[in-house]
Design an enzyme around this catalytic site. Structure first.
Site, PDB file in Angstrom:
ATOM      1  CB  THR A  11     -45.097  72.528   9.468  1.00 39.30           C
ATOM      2  OG1 THR A  11     -43.518  72.537   9.015  1.00 39.30           O
ATOM      3  CG2 THR A  11     -44.743  71.711  10.478  1.00 39.30           C
ATOM      4  CE  LYS A 100     -49.422  83.267  11.675  1.00 41.21           C
ATOM      5  NZ  LYS A 100     -48.649  81.985  11.819  1.00 41.21           N
ATOM      6  CB  VAL A 127     -57.211  83.327  15.764  1.00 37.01           C
ATOM      7  CG1 VAL A 127     -56.999  83.676  17.106  1.00 37.01           C
ATOM      8  CG2 VAL A 127     -56.954  84.278  14.434  1.00 37.01           C
ATOM      9  N   GLY A 129     -54.295  77.877  16.553  1.00 35.03           N
ATOM     10  CA  GLY A 129     -54.014  76.758  16.332  1.00 35.03           C
ATOM     11  C   GLY A 129     -55.190  75.455  15.745  1.00 35.03           C
ATOM     12  CE  LYS A 200     -51.372  83.171  15.491  1.00 37.33           C
ATOM     13  NZ  LYS A 200     -50.181  82.528  16.496  1.00 37.33           N
ATOM     14  N   GLY A 297     -48.218  73.666  15.595  1.00 39.68           N
ATOM     15  CA  GLY A 297     -47.786  72.166  15.444  1.00 39.68           C
ATOM     16  C   GLY A 297     -48.278  71.678  14.236  1.00 39.68           C
TER      17      GLY A 297
HETATM   18  N1  HSE Z   1     -45.693  80.894  15.817  1.00 36.43           N
HETATM   19  C1  HSE Z   1     -46.508  80.996  15.740  1.00 36.43           C
HETATM   20  C2  HSE Z   1     -47.092  80.108  17.610  1.00 36.43           C
HETATM   21  C3  HSE Z   1     -47.235  79.600  15.196  1.00 36.43           C
HETATM   22  O1  HSE Z   1     -46.219  80.491  17.687  1.00 36.43           O
HETATM   23  O2  HSE Z   1     -48.411  80.044  17.781  1.00 36.43           O
HETATM   24  C4  HSE Z   1     -48.133  78.938  15.486  1.00 36.43           C
HETATM   25  O3  HSE Z   1     -49.393  80.571  14.491  1.00 36.43           O
END
Ligand code: HSE
Length: 402
Positions: A11, A100, A127, A129, A200, A297
């Protein structure tokens, strides 16, 4: 030409490749050079994919390629990703990652390796995204003592809690939706049980404290105990339930913790819904500043990874140090930190609860067979002791954010 290698075409990796292609003009302007993906490492083939010809199966073709100067590690995990990152840094190639898990486990070692090899290890995407937060903390906010960070850093659980609040939706159904949208971890317990947020927070806390905070030392509770009854009470209090990752350097000493909290309307985190993340930072001079955006995402995460590529491209052959030492530190202030707690007990324990906790405020949400209230301010240790005295009469409790 800045040639980029990509480890992992999943992804985020495919987002990185797509972004570098789509934003070539922007990247040229910001680095002063053409930025191009030269090779993508993956075990699989991708017939029909526009970048299928770039896919290689041997890591050596990337780490030994003298033309490749920066690598995006978007494989995830701590096995091959660790080994390949080590190989790349030892070869003097900067590595930018969203991983992370790996940063929380081996961050200081990989930073040291980058320093020894005149390159850089960067992990802004690990951290929040797409939200820039690590660089601001290391750069723009360096005149302040950071007193507190209160953050929503897991998109999956925020998405789930939002749906449960808005639609009264079922836990498993919303988890499935978050997985289908590509937000969740491979093993969704990491999201639901709070470990992803704890990793994170360990990264954030290590950078804030300057020493290594081990994520396993962070008191962590997930959202699996949050029920529709809790959500009804939260609404009755004009609050929402949010999974908060908190770091505080206060009177009781520094601490970090991850747990569901009641967040009320006047808190800026109240309006952070769906997959959005936010990091609320309190500086001793700045006061509050909030960083808000998409925390998971493909393209938002790729945006942060490639932002790091630009930073590395601007510093060829030069290590830019981060404030994160190898020395381990146990943040010990949690037990003495204080807050109010929301508590539900069985109806027959109403008088016992009233006697055990002074200064309580009853909450009525029309849920039969129980008594619910918010306590006055108590330390964690003090609350645990009184709660213990009520034994199995306690149905659930949730911390209240100020
Ligand atoms: N699984 C993580 C979340 C993905 O939902 O924040 C992004 O780090």
């Amino acid at each position: 030409m800045i040639n980029v290698g990509v480890f992992g075409y999943g992804t985020v990796g495919s987002g990185v490749v797509e972004l570098i292609d789509a934003n070539k003009e922007v990247l040229k302007k910001n680095t002063g050079d053409d930025v191009k993906v030269k090779a993508i490492l993956d075990l699989r083939d991708f017939p029909g994919d526009p970048f299928e010809k770039l896919v290689v199966h041997d890591v050596n073709l990337i780490v030994n390629d003298p033309e490749i100067s920066v690598i995006c590690e978007t494989m995830g995990g701590v096995g091959a990703a660790f080994k390949f990152t080590e190989m790349a840094l030892k070869a003097g190639k900067s590595v930018c990652t969203s991983n992370k898990e790996l940063v929380a486990l081996h961050g200081p070692y990989l930073l040291k390796l980058a320093e020894e090899n005149n390159c850089n290890y960067r992990f802004e995407a690990s951290v929040g995204g797409g939200i820039p937060i690590l660089r601001p903390l290391q750069d723009a906010l360096t005149a302040d003592k950071i007193l507190k960070v209160t953050a929503i850093v897991n998109g999956t659980t925020n998405y789930m809690l939002t749906k449960m609040t808005r639609e009264g939706a079922d836990f498993n159904e919303v988890l499935k939706e978050a997985q289908d949208l590509g937000y969740a971890e491979l093993h969704p317990e990491a999201d639901v049980d709070g470990f992803d947020a704890a990793r994170k927070l360990a990264i954030l806390s290590s950078l804030l404290y300057g020493k290594t905070v081990n994520y396993e030392d962070i008191p962590t509770e997930g959202i699996s105990k949050v029920s529709s009854a809790d959500i009804k009470y939260a609404k009755a209090l004009n609050c929402k339930i949010k999974l908060l990752a908190k770091y505080e350097d206060g009177e009781s000493g520094a601490y970090a913790c991850v747990a569901p909290h009641l967040v009320c309307e006047d808190n800026p985190l109240y309006n952070v819904d769906d997959v959005f993340n936010a990091i609320l930072v309190k500086g001793n001079m700045l006061g509050d500043a909030m960083f808000y955006g998409k925390g998971a995402g493909k393209l938002p995460t790729a945006s942060a990874v490639v932002g790091d590529v630009v930073e590395c491209a601007k510093n060829p052959g030069k290590n830019v140090p981060l404030n994160w030492a190898d020395e381990q530190v146990k943040l010990s202030g949690f037990e003495n930190s204080s807050r109010r707690f929301f508590l539900r007990v069985k109806e027959d324990a109403k008088e016992a609860a009233k006697a055990a906790f002074s200064d309580i405020k009853e909450v009525n949400a029309g849920v039969p067979g129980e008594f619910a209230f918010v306590t006055g301010k108590l330390t964690e240790a003090g609350f645990a002791k009184v709660k213990e005295s009520l034994g199995d009469k306690v149905l659930n409790y949730i911390r209240a954010e100020e």
